[in-house]
Structure formats: structure tokens, C-alpha cells
Design a protein around this motif. Structure first.
Motif, PDB file in Angstrom:
ATOM      1  N   ILE A 264       0.842  -1.202   0.000  1.00 35.31           N
ATOM      2  CA  ILE A 264       0.000   0.000   0.000  1.00 35.31           C
ATOM      3  C   ILE A 264       0.874   1.248   0.000  1.00 35.31           C
ATOM      4  O   ILE A 264       0.601   2.224  -0.702  1.00 35.31           O
ATOM      5  CB  ILE A 264      -0.949  -0.015   1.214  1.00 35.31           C
ATOM      6  CG1 ILE A 264      -2.012  -1.107   1.041  1.00 35.31           C
ATOM      7  CG2 ILE A 264      -1.620   1.345   1.403  1.00 35.31           C
ATOM      8  CD1 ILE A 264      -2.921  -1.277   2.239  1.00 35.31           C
ATOM      9  N   ALA A 265       1.941   1.227   0.811  1.00 30.99           N
ATOM     10  CA  ALA A 265       2.885   2.354   0.828  1.00 30.99           C
ATOM     11  C   ALA A 265       3.509   2.546  -0.553  1.00 30.99           C
ATOM     12  O   ALA A 265       3.703   3.681  -1.014  1.00 30.99           O
ATOM     13  CB  ALA A 265       3.970   2.107   1.875  1.00 30.99           C
ATOM     14  N   TYR A 266       3.829   1.441  -1.223  1.00 29.71           N
ATOM     15  CA  TYR A 266       4.397   1.518  -2.577  1.00 29.71           C
ATOM     16  C   TYR A 266       3.405   2.161  -3.546  1.00 29.71           C
ATOM     17  O   TYR A 266       3.777   3.040  -4.346  1.00 29.71           O
ATOM     18  CB  TYR A 266       4.768   0.122  -3.063  1.00 29.71           C
ATOM     19  CG  TYR A 266       5.065   0.048  -4.539  1.00 29.71           C
ATOM     20  CD1 TYR A 266       6.280   0.492  -5.056  1.00 29.71           C
ATOM     21  CD2 TYR A 266       4.112  -0.449  -5.430  1.00 29.71           C
ATOM     22  CE1 TYR A 266       6.538   0.438  -6.420  1.00 29.71           C
ATOM     23  CE2 TYR A 266       4.362  -0.507  -6.792  1.00 29.71           C
ATOM     24  CZ  TYR A 266       5.573  -0.061  -7.279  1.00 29.71           C
ATOM     25  OH  TYR A 266       5.825  -0.106  -8.626  1.00 29.71           O
ATOM     26  N   LEU A 267       2.125   1.754  -3.475  1.00 23.67           N
ATOM     27  CA  LEU A 267       1.107   2.342  -4.339  1.00 23.67           C
ATOM     28  C   LEU A 267       0.970   3.841  -4.076  1.00 23.67           C
ATOM     29  O   LEU A 267       0.813   4.635  -5.014  1.00 23.67           O
ATOM     30  CB  LEU A 267      -0.241   1.648  -4.109  1.00 23.67           C
ATOM     31  CG  LEU A 267      -0.353   0.191  -4.561  1.00 23.67           C
ATOM     32  CD1 LEU A 267      -1.707  -0.375  -4.146  1.00 23.67           C
ATOM     33  CD2 LEU A 267      -0.161   0.060  -6.071  1.00 23.67           C
ATOM     34  N   ALA A 268       1.023   4.216  -2.801  1.00 26.93           N
ATOM     35  CA  ALA A 268       0.941   5.638  -2.450  1.00 26.93           C
ATOM     36  C   ALA A 268       2.160   6.396  -2.975  1.00 26.93           C
ATOM     37  O   ALA A 268       2.030   7.522  -3.481  1.00 26.93           O
ATOM     38  CB  ALA A 268       0.811   5.788  -0.938  1.00 26.93           C
ATOM     39  N   ARG A 269       3.337   5.807  -2.862  1.00 27.70           N
ATOM     40  CA  ARG A 269       4.562   6.451  -3.342  1.00 27.70           C
ATOM     41  C   ARG A 269       4.520   6.626  -4.869  1.00 27.70           C
ATOM     42  O   ARG A 269       4.847   7.692  -5.391  1.00 27.70           O
ATOM     43  CB  ARG A 269       5.773   5.612  -2.927  1.00 27.70           C
ATOM     44  CG  ARG A 269       7.095   5.987  -3.577  1.00 27.70           C
ATOM     45  CD  ARG A 269       7.661   7.301  -3.091  1.00 27.70           C
ATOM     46  NE  ARG A 269       8.138   7.230  -1.726  1.00 27.70           N
ATOM     47  CZ  ARG A 269       9.347   6.787  -1.363  1.00 27.70           C
ATOM     48  NH1 ARG A 269      10.207   6.362  -2.293  1.00 27.70           N
ATOM     49  NH2 ARG A 269       9.709   6.778  -0.093  1.00 27.70           N
ATOM     50  N   VAL A 270       4.126   5.586  -5.571  1.00 26.04           N
ATOM     51  CA  VAL A 270       4.106   5.628  -7.034  1.00 26.04           C
ATOM     52  C   VAL A 270       3.080   6.635  -7.553  1.00 26.04           C
ATOM     53  O   VAL A 270       3.339   7.379  -8.497  1.00 26.04           O
ATOM     54  CB  VAL A 270       3.811   4.221  -7.609  1.00 26.04           C
ATOM     55  CG1 VAL A 270       3.487   4.293  -9.095  1.00 26.04           C
ATOM     56  CG2 VAL A 270       5.004   3.310  -7.392  1.00 26.04           C
ATOM     57  N   SER A 271       1.901   6.649  -6.946  1.00 22.50           N
ATOM     58  CA  SER A 271       0.812   7.492  -7.436  1.00 22.50           C
ATOM     59  C   SER A 271       0.849   8.910  -6.885  1.00 22.50           C
ATOM     60  O   SER A 271       0.302   9.840  -7.490  1.00 22.50           O
ATOM     61  CB  SER A 271      -0.536   6.861  -7.082  1.00 22.50           C
ATOM     62  OG  SER A 271      -0.701   6.809  -5.670  1.00 22.50           O
TER      63      SER A 271
END
Length: 393
Positions: free
Chosen positions: A196-203
Motif C-alpha cells: 500500500i505504501a508503494y502504491l501511495a509512493r508511485v501514485s
């Protein structure tokens, strides 16, 4: 800018699962997997790849922790995962070039066939409209109202994901007081909050926006794809499939009566790892195993099973129990149905994720115990002998 961010987010639930699903099932001899099955295999395949990279970098992070926090591993994970996925997408586009070109024509043909079926059977159209209407209602409430749904576990899940971004670490922070390193085994061996943190970072979206607004809509759609796949397995007739989905939707809508109801995980807090496990992963694994046990053994089914199992195991430590119960129960039922011992190779492959999770849990627990003890340690490590820390720490 927001459109670019949304596209970056949606890629991980659209093109990437399709590409990975096609690559994972590329060599299957029967080619009987439906588009839904291929998509779900690819989705959990992406979770599995992320889990392996996450566990390696997390181990590296804890291994090189002595007196001060060891940071930077989350950024390294984001880069490593993005590079791996980009390479796999290029491989898919090269290998599946002909299929990609023909896909538009196939989609048009499929839509034409479905429209003809609806014209020939008016009741089928009514059931489809009824199901779509109920699905739209559920999606609306997931988008507009789950922003206010703070489950009793969100103090851990959401905060853990945000701390991952803020501190550039993986499962390393005490979600109460921000202390580092915080060594909780059950959080250290799962990858979903980090994903989820990765998705937040990417987006570029906030973690709370990802969890409470975007993911509920996307995961609810994916869940109903799985439920349609189940209906397809049970019923041959399209009319019966949509009657099943209508009744199932009604049961879900009126079943959300408490935080302990089964449908709470679907319509109340689907962004949590155990919710994704119970509403999407377990139903799909169960029905997929029923499908492949009925057919002649195909060694190319082993990889999809392993990837789905590993991706599901990355969601929560509860996976060790629930996946094991599901796959063993299916194995026993199919043994009775086939009147012989069902294929053990499929059983072992479907338990691969559990085995990985248990081994990782034991290793992390031992390492954490070493970090907290002043006595003789199980692992031999130190600033002078950890070559990575010596040169790059």
C-alpha cells in the motif's frame, strides 16, 4: 497531474496483472484458463514478486541494524520492484505481440455474442441489469462512505504504511510512538502494508486516500470478478450465473450488520490484508484447485498455483492457517470425488506460500530475538563482518 497519478496507480490493477498472468500461464498445454483466472493469477503473481523483494530487503535492513536505524530500504524496494515489473512488461509485449494485436477484435466478437444472448433471452438482460444496479450501489458506498469507516485495525495498517513512506524503512516503526526499530514479527513477515505504501509512493496519493477511497472500489470489483468465476464454475447457463450474483449481492448488502460479520471484510474494510485474503484470495484458490484437480495433471499449472499461494501469503499471517485449511479441504474433497489420492504435486504447490511465510517468520523471529538479546546470538553478525554495512552502511 492527477490523471497521470491515477494512471500510475491503475496500471498495477489492469495491465500489469494481465501481463503477468499471461506470462505465468504462457506454457500451459490446455489453455483453458479463463480471462478472469489469468487476471487473478497475474494479480497475485505481482503480490508474490513484491513479497520476495520486500522480504529480502527487509532482512537486509534488520540484519544491518545495530544501534542506529538503518534506512533507505523502502526506496530500494520501490526501485527494484518497478524495474522487475518493467522488464516483465517488455517480455510480455514481445512474447504476446500477436495476441495483443488481435485482442480488440476478440473483445468486439465477445461483446457481440453477449448482446445476441441477451436479445435471445430477455430474462438474462433483466438479471444482468439487476446485478449491475446492486454492484453500482455497493461501489458508490465503497467510494463515498468507506472514507469514514475506521476499523479497529486501521491504527496499525494505515499508520504502518504511512510510517514506511515517512521513514523510508520496511516494517520498522512503532505505530504508537514512532520508535525505530520496532520489531513485531507478525508485521515484519507480511508485505501488504508495504505494498500500500508503494502504491501511495508511485501514485502520489495519500495512504488514507488509497486505503479508504481508491482500494475499496478496485478490490470490490476484483472480488466480484472472482464471484462470477465461481458462478461460472457452478452453472453453465448464463441466466443462472447472474441469478446467483444477484442473490449473493443481496446477501452481502444485508449481511453487513457488525464488524464480526463475514461481509464486513468485503463491504466494510476490504483494504486490509486479511480482508483481501478472505474475500478474494481464498475463494479463488478454492475454485481454481477444484478446476485443475478435475483435469489431467499439467506441470505448467504448478507455477500459477505457487504464485497465487505466495501472493496470498503476503497479505497477512492469518494466511498460514486459512490457506492451509482451504487447500487441504479441497484436496480431501477431490480425493473422495475422484476415488483416489488427488495429485500431491498440486497440493504442495498450493502450500508454497505458506511454507515461504513460515520459514520467513522463523528466520525473522530468530533475528529479532538476536537483536533484543545481549547473550549468545544464533546469527553471527556485526559491523566488522557485515560486508554490506562495512562498505555501504
Amino acid at each position: 497531474m492527477i490523471i497521470i497519478r491515477a494512471i500510475a496507480f491503475l496500471l498495477h490493477f489492469t495491465i500489469i496483472p494481465v501481463a503477468l498472468g499471461r506470462l505465468i500461464t504462457y506454457k500451459q498445454t490446455d489453455n483453458k484458463d479463463s480471462a478472469i483466472a489469468t487476471y487473478i493469477i497475474g494479480l497475485f503473481g505481482s503480490f508474490a514478486i513484491f513479497y520476495v523483494l520486500c522480504s529480502l530487503l527487509e532482512w537486509h535492513q534488520y540484519w544491518n541494524t545495530f544501534t542506529e536505524p538503518f534506512t533507505g530500504c523502502f526506496t530500494a524496494l520501490c526501485i527494484a520492484y518497478s524495474v522487475v515489473i518493467a522488464i516483465l512488461l517488455i517480455v510480455w509485449m514481445i512474447k504476446d505481440k500477436a495476441v495483443i494485436k488481435a485482442s480488440v477484435g476478440k473483445i468486439k466478437k465477445w461483446l457481440s455474442e453477449k448482446l445476441n444472448q441477451i436479445k435471445a433471452n430477455k430474462f438474462l438482460g433483466i438479471y444482468i441489469i439487476a446485478f449491475v444496479a446492486m454492484l453500482v450501489v455497493q461501489l458508490y458506498f465503497a467510494f463515498a462512505y468507506e472514507i469514514n469507516e475506521w476499523s479497529y485495525d486501521d491504527y496499525d495498517y494505515v499508520v504502518n504504511s504511512q510510517d514506511t513512506i515517512t521513514t523510508d524503512t520496511i516494517a520498522y516503526v512503532n505505530y504508537v510512538n514512532g520508535e525505530m526499530p520496532y520489531t513485531a514479527e507478525k508485521r515484519a513477515v507480511t508485505a501488504w502494508p508495504t505494498y500500500i505504501a508503494y502504491l501511495a509512493r508511485v501514485s502520489g496519493f495519500e495512504v488514507t486516500t488509497v486505503c479508504h477511497t481508491i482500494l475499496p472500489v478496485i478490490l470490490l470489483l476484483i472480488a466480484y470478478l472472482v464471484y462470477y468465476h465461481i458462478a461460472k464454475f457452478i452453472f453453465k447457463d448464463y441466466e443462472n450465473r447472474f441469478i446467483f450474483l444477484v442473490l449473493f449481492s443481496v446477501a452481502n448488502i444485508f449481511g453487513l450488520h457488525s464488524h464480526y460479520s463475514s461481509t464486513f471484510r468485503l463491504l466494510g474494510a476490504i483494504w486490509q490484508g486479511k480482508a483481501v485474503l478472505t474475500t478474494i484470495a481464498i475463494p479463488f484458490i478454492t475454485i481454481y484447485l477444484f478446476e485443475i484437480y478435475k483435469e489431467k495433471f499439467d506441470k505448467h499449472k504448478i507455477m500459477p498455483l505457487m504464485m497465487v499461494s505466495l501472493g496470498a501469503a503476503s497479505l497477512t499471517t492469518m494466511a498460514a492457517l486459512l490457506i492451509t485449511l482451504a487447500v487441504i479441504l479441497v484436496w480431501l474433497v477431490m480425493g473422495i470425488y475422484l476415488r483416489k489420492i488427488a495429485d500431491l504435486r498440486y497440493l504442495i504447490a498450493s502450500l508454497f506460500g505458506v511454507i515461504y511465510l513460515v520459514i520467513f517468520y522463523v528466520l525473522m523471529s530468530t533475528l529479532i530475538s538476536d537483536m533484543q538479546s545481549y547473550e549468545k546470538s544464533f546469527f553471527k553478525r556485526g559491523r566488522n563482518i557485515n560486508w554490506w554495512y562495512k562498505w555501504f552502511g
